[in-house]
Enzyme design. Sequence first.
Site, short mmCIF file in Angstrom:
data_model
loop_
_atom_site.label_atom_id
_atom_site.label_comp_id
_atom_site.label_asym_id
_atom_site.label_seq_id
_atom_site.Cartn_x
_atom_site.Cartn_y
_atom_site.Cartn_z
N SER A 43 0.74 -1.29 0.18
CA SER A 43 0.12 0.66 0.10
C SER A 43 0.84 2.00 -0.29
O SER A 43 1.37 1.69 -0.69
CB SER A 43 -0.81 0.20 0.81
OG SER A 43 -2.05 0.76 0.95
N ASP A 86 -5.81 -4.65 -1.79
CA ASP A 86 -4.78 -4.30 -0.82
C ASP A 86 -4.42 -5.22 -0.74
O ASP A 86 -4.60 -6.23 0.07
CB ASP A 86 -5.23 -3.29 0.11
CG ASP A 86 -4.39 -2.74 1.10
OD1 ASP A 86 -3.72 -3.24 1.88
OD2 ASP A 86 -3.98 -1.18 0.87
#
EC number: 3.4.21.-
Length: 355
Positions: A42, A194
């Site tokens: 991320s 993610d």
Amino acid sequence: MPSKKVDIALQGGGSHGGFSWGVIDRLLELEDIEIVGITGTSAGAMNAVALAQGLTQNGPQGARDLLRRYWTNVRRASRVSPYKRTIWDRLRGTWSFENSPGFIMSQFARQLASPYQFNLMNINPLRDIVRGCFDFDVINSDAGPRVFLSATNVRTGRSKIFRQPDLSADTVMASACLPHVFKAVEIDGEAYWDGGYMGNPPLFPLVDETDALDTIFVQVNPFERSDIPTTPYEIENRLNEITFNASLMRELRALGYLWEVIQHEGLDRAAYNDGHMHRIHATQAMSELRVSSKMNTEMEFLECLFELGRDTTEEWIKTTWSDVGKKTTWRAKEIFEESVRPAHLRGGVRQRPDP
């Protein structure tokens, strides 16, 4: 003075990645450091590719410049964001968005529609920043450090590690794809969310694929919080934080077992990658930040996190840098409890001394 070869492991955490930015900035001022591997998830993935490209093109100063350019562009893109701190929050010095009308409305809307319904054009300003800031031909070259980015395969639920020479804007965006905000990123017929769900950040690629025996883990998300979440948003985010940390804890536990097996069996250390783990963190300061501040990209806040990262690293260098290359300086006691110790190593086995 010979350089110390290290790997860097960077957690995700939205704008709290500004802390990692500050950590990296200070580490790059060391004259005896050689970064050979970087893993990120991320926001950590963004910092990772900026670090890799900058080092490859223009050395440490190039990496520092590119990281600042990236975070400055994030700030500029957020000017049109509906999330704004209220005047009262500004007066109190609060960085969170709990009282922001735009933020409150977005949380309500999330319960009614998914990105596939309210974001039909799949608009994501961060994608334009990534494409504008980073040159993936440089990042994918053999001239710089190895880079590993984590994403989660939506269909299989398994972790996917993207590495050179296949890194791209899409792989970075996959690592940072929040499922409540953006559509899954499609790469080669697979959909990704993610990477924090399955590796925040992944550690084993560093153990298996680089020749550095020292890993510096930059922690953004605290393992523990003293306060109990009470709002729906806080509860959801604490659950996400626990989930994101769980994957990291599993890897740390596995690495701990590896060390104990090496010691117990007297195995050749070089062959089995008996490495050293180190941690840079500001748990107390980061725990005091409300979870909604992860969406705050005001430059004033980012600079505050940046300075916190630099100051924390300055103290870490004074107390710990001399031990890098010699021994482990951090072993998370909370994840090596007796109940999860390998049965064959219980009792009578000399344990690794605490740092």
